[in-house]
Write a protein that holds these residues in place. Sequence first.
Motif, mmCIF file in Angstrom:
data_model
loop_
_atom_site.group_PDB
_atom_site.id
_atom_site.type_symbol
_atom_site.label_atom_id
_atom_site.label_comp_id
_atom_site.label_asym_id
_atom_site.label_seq_id
_atom_site.Cartn_x
_atom_site.Cartn_y
_atom_site.Cartn_z
ATOM 1 N N GLN A 170 15.852 -45.418 -36.495
ATOM 2 C CA GLN A 170 15.468 -46.773 -36.407
ATOM 3 C C GLN A 170 15.292 -47.058 -35.138
ATOM 4 O O GLN A 170 16.029 -46.683 -34.156
ATOM 5 C CB GLN A 170 16.247 -47.781 -36.967
ATOM 6 N N ILE B 22 20.571 -51.635 -42.983
ATOM 7 C CA ILE B 22 21.100 -50.685 -44.013
ATOM 8 C C ILE B 22 20.122 -50.558 -45.069
ATOM 9 O O ILE B 22 20.008 -51.903 -45.822
ATOM 10 C CB ILE B 22 22.503 -50.970 -44.336
ATOM 11 N N VAL C 283 24.238 -46.305 -41.404
ATOM 12 C CA VAL C 283 23.134 -46.426 -40.250
ATOM 13 C C VAL C 283 24.260 -46.406 -38.993
ATOM 14 O O VAL C 283 25.540 -46.927 -39.098
ATOM 15 C CB VAL C 283 22.540 -47.633 -39.805
ATOM 16 N N SER D 227 24.216 -44.861 -48.196
ATOM 17 C CA SER D 227 23.273 -45.074 -47.146
ATOM 18 C C SER D 227 24.252 -45.555 -45.853
ATOM 19 O O SER D 227 24.926 -46.464 -45.863
ATOM 20 C CB SER D 227 22.586 -46.348 -47.636
ATOM 21 N N PHE E 126 11.386 -47.350 -38.579
ATOM 22 C CA PHE E 126 11.682 -46.020 -39.386
ATOM 23 C C PHE E 126 11.024 -45.087 -38.731
ATOM 24 O O PHE E 126 9.866 -44.954 -39.062
ATOM 25 C CB PHE E 126 12.119 -46.098 -40.696
ATOM 26 N N SER F 140 19.710 -43.396 -39.527
ATOM 27 C CA SER F 140 19.965 -43.853 -40.827
ATOM 28 C C SER F 140 19.755 -42.703 -41.708
ATOM 29 O O SER F 140 19.084 -41.780 -41.631
ATOM 30 C CB SER F 140 18.943 -45.044 -41.317
#
Length: 159
Positions: free
Chosen positions: A74, A84, A44, A42, A98, A130
């Motif tokens: 985001q 995150i 960002v 994951s 989001f 993200s």
Amino acid sequence: MKKKRWIFTLIIVIAAVGFYSFIKFNPPIEVNTLGMSQSHKSVVVGIGNTGFSKMEILNVSVNNNEKPVEAKVQVSNHSRGLIITEDFDSKEAREFGFTNIKDVTIPARTSFSDREKDSDNKNDKIYGISALHNKAIHTVYIKYRYLGISFEEKVSIDS
């Protein structure tokens, strides 16, 4: 008369090529934040727009231009920052705005450097891409359009 028209056309063509070249060699995207989970599945990428017109995100891919499991934008405020997460639907993540990539345009003058110059408003919107993937993410590719011209930004994730 034909000579004047030809010169005018040449000037217009030169100006258009010059404008296109200036935009192409000075892309408006600014990457200002980078965060990742411990598993690197994951990430960002905080982005801003240094240009004078809006910027549209077209696509996000990871590693070798693979489609991520999920990618979102985001939209948060400066005081809250970016998060995150490995779950866009979690209660904590829902507070960070989001949004589907196709539903967001990044306004002009949303870069980190513009925000530092005008630091009075801590509620200014900030933007982050993200991405979630089933393998560790090493590279994020952000395809976007600005003034009708397509660009691709490659962001390397340090392991």
